[in-house]
Design an enzyme around this catalytic site. Structure first.
Site, PDB file in Angstrom:
ATOM      1  N   VAL A  70     -18.346 -60.613   9.025  1.00  0.00           N
ATOM      2  CA  VAL A  70     -18.246 -61.386  10.265  1.00  0.00           C
ATOM      3  C   VAL A  70     -19.330 -60.992  11.261  1.00  0.00           C
ATOM      4  O   VAL A  70     -20.077 -61.845  11.764  1.00  0.00           O
ATOM      5  CB  VAL A  70     -16.849 -61.196  10.895  1.00  0.00           C
ATOM      6  CG1 VAL A  70     -16.790 -61.867  12.257  1.00  0.00           C
ATOM      7  CG2 VAL A  70     -15.771 -61.761   9.968  1.00  0.00           C
TER       8      VAL A  70
ATOM      9  N   GLY B 154     -13.309 -52.221  27.795  1.00  0.00           N
ATOM     10  CA  GLY B 154     -13.563 -51.681  26.466  1.00  0.00           C
ATOM     11  C   GLY B 154     -14.717 -52.350  25.739  1.00  0.00           C
ATOM     12  O   GLY B 154     -15.573 -53.005  26.333  1.00  0.00           O
TER      13      GLY B 154
ATOM     14  N   GLY C 277     -18.863 -53.129   8.964  1.00  0.00           N
ATOM     15  CA  GLY C 277     -17.464 -53.060   9.373  1.00  0.00           C
ATOM     16  C   GLY C 277     -17.253 -52.085  10.518  1.00  0.00           C
ATOM     17  O   GLY C 277     -18.209 -51.507  11.064  1.00  0.00           O
TER      18      GLY C 277
ATOM     19  N   HIS D 167      -8.643 -90.105  19.896  1.00  0.00           N
ATOM     20  CA  HIS D 167      -9.808 -90.554  19.132  1.00  0.00           C
ATOM     21  C   HIS D 167     -10.906 -90.976  20.101  1.00  0.00           C
ATOM     22  O   HIS D 167     -10.641 -91.651  21.087  1.00  0.00           O
ATOM     23  CB  HIS D 167      -9.413 -91.751  18.257  1.00  0.00           C
ATOM     24  CG  HIS D 167     -10.574 -92.383  17.551  1.00  0.00           C
ATOM     25  ND1 HIS D 167     -11.132 -91.843  16.417  1.00  0.00           N
ATOM     26  CD2 HIS D 167     -11.282 -93.510  17.832  1.00  0.00           C
ATOM     27  CE1 HIS D 167     -12.133 -92.623  16.010  1.00  0.00           C
ATOM     28  NE2 HIS D 167     -12.240 -93.640  16.855  1.00  0.00           N
TER      29      HIS D 167
END
Length: 454
Positions: free
Chosen positions: A179, A42, A264, A429
């Site tokens: 976006v 798609g 959009g 970390h």
């Protein structure tokens, strides 16, 4: 005529929602087929998520090369071979498409090429052959929204059209600061294009937290992107865009090599067919319940066509939920959705924004205070958490690769994990993900790597 078996479901559309639904049905020992009128995968695979992210990855690499001297690496006068960028994109798309075809085959899902037409609530006609199924799943996606006064051409393009150009434009006008528009502005600006974004609202990325959109606008203006917010497009023709400043009504004539219309997307509703079979819908999409059923008990809808979201990962989860209901498992869709925007720096959000929660605790940690971010020179942005009754109810992020760790916040929001449980969990970390833990700590005035609050 070839005899076709009766399926548990025939799925119309092979995008993320469609192929996921088919594979999940197979996993649950059912038999499914997917009908696709174009290319497997798609829009997302062929003209959306995958190709744009492949090209955005190139733009990130190029930006790092341009500032490599700060790391002691000399890379004078770097340049972009756009044909090779396109080749990289096409290889990624092809691998993704072939991967989907292979997955469908391995799961014994029949992939049928052709245009599907509903014959009844349990039958679909494809290539003059009627396929019978206990259930039908509509997963036909969405298309770019193009206003009636704009005509696409060689210079005026949709997102799909812009992905097919052969040369980097010297100038690009992006109509729409949402976006899609901001991702393409990121891509082409990084590759050297002079970019102007025209947005009618008072800010770009209006769906985002105010601090996120404001900070990203500052970053983009520093990069040289021209952001015309509060400007209305009056006309688009040839290489020209005429706009009006909504504050003083002044008009501007803008010119560019290419013009992207990115205001959009809208669901690919077959109104005539929906009306014929009495399937409920509105202007956003086909109406579905939490099980993804329509008002017809044997017809489901998933993905963009539902109007719930145009995010691929929402469609993927809808596909799973629909499949489980089709196969007799009671499943309900839940919409705690991490939203990701692949600008540079990236944006990621989940749950409520600060102004949507009543009297929340809010914590914020800037990447300038993060050791990994400093070492890699990605110090722009921050992580923000919204806490209510000691639960994380929202999280917003702006920074390097933040789309990779917004899921931790989404898991906490969906499963109502106490904020301090996240804070008291050891995080490795140095990592960017430490910023989430530190943002929570900041909400409780316990942040170690921030200066004490006055």
């Amino acid at each position: 005529m070839i005899k076709i078996p009766e399926y548990d479901a025939v799925i119309i559309g092979s995008g993320p929602a469609g192929y996921t639904c088919a594979i999940r049905i197979s996993q649950l020992h059912g038999k499914a087929c997917v009908v696709e009128k174009d290319l497997a995968g798609g829009i997302c695979t062929n003209w959306g998520c995958i190709p744009t992210k492949a090209m955005l990855s190139v733009s990130k690499v190029f930006e790092m090369i341009k500032k490599s001297s700060r790391f002691g690496i000399n890379a004078d006068n770097p340049n972009v071979d756009f044909s090779k960028v396109c080749s990289h994109r096409d290889r990624v798309v092809m691998a993704s498409r072939k991967g989907i075809e292979s997955l469908l085959k391995a799961n014994n899902v029949d992939l049928i090429s052709g245009n599907a037409e509903l014959v009844s609530e349990t039958e679909v006609r494809v290539n003059e052959q009627v396929i019978k199924a206990k259930n039908i799943v509509i997963a036909t996606g969405s298309s770019p929204l193009i206003p009636g006064f704009i005509r696409l051409s060689e210079t005026v393009l949709s997102s799909k059209g812009l992905l097919q150009i052969k040369e980097i434009p010297a100038k690009l006008i992006v109509v729409g600061g949402g976006v899609i528009g901001m991702e393409f502005a990121t891509l082409f600006s990084s590759l050297g294009t002079e970019v102007t974004v025209v947005e009618m609202l008072d800010k770009c990325l209006s769906i985002c937290d105010n601090e996120i959109s404001e900070e990203l606008e500052k970053i983009y203006r520093r990069k040289g992107i021209n952001l015309l917010t509060k400007h209305k497009v009056l006309s688009v023709e040839g290489n020209n865009v005429k706009v009006q400043n909504l504050e003083n009504n002044a008009q501007l004539d803008l010119n560019a090599d290419k013009i992207l219309v990115a205001i959009g997307r809208r669901a690919n509703l077959n109104i005539e067919e929906l009306d014929k079979f009495g399937i409920a819908y509105d202007k956003k999409g086909i109406a579905v319940d939490g099980a993804l059923k329509t008002n017809k008990p044997t017809i489901y809808a998933i993905g963009d066509i539902t109007g719930k979201s145009i995010l691929a990962h929402v469609g993927i989860h809808q596909g799973i939920i629909a499949a489980e209901n089709i196969m007799g498992h009671n499943a309900e869709m839940e919409y705690t959705v991490p939203a990701c925007i692949y600008t540079n720096p990236e944006v990621a959000e989940a749950g409520l924004k600060e102004n949507e929660a009543e009297s929340p605790l809010v914590g914020k940690f800037p990447f300038i205070a993060n050791g990994r971010a400093r070492g890699e020179a990605h110090t722009e942005g921050f992580v923000k958490v919204v806490i209510k009754d000691d639960l994380i109810v929202g999280c917003q992020m702006l920074g390097h690769n933040v789309t990779e760790f917004i899921s931790e916040a989404a898991v906490a929001i969906k499963n109502k994990i106490p904020a301090k449980e996240i804070m008291n969990t050891i995080h490795p970390h140095p990592t960017y993900a430490e910023a989430l833990k530190e943002a929570i700590a900041d909400a409780y005035n316990e942040a170690i790597d921030l200066m004490p609050k006055a």
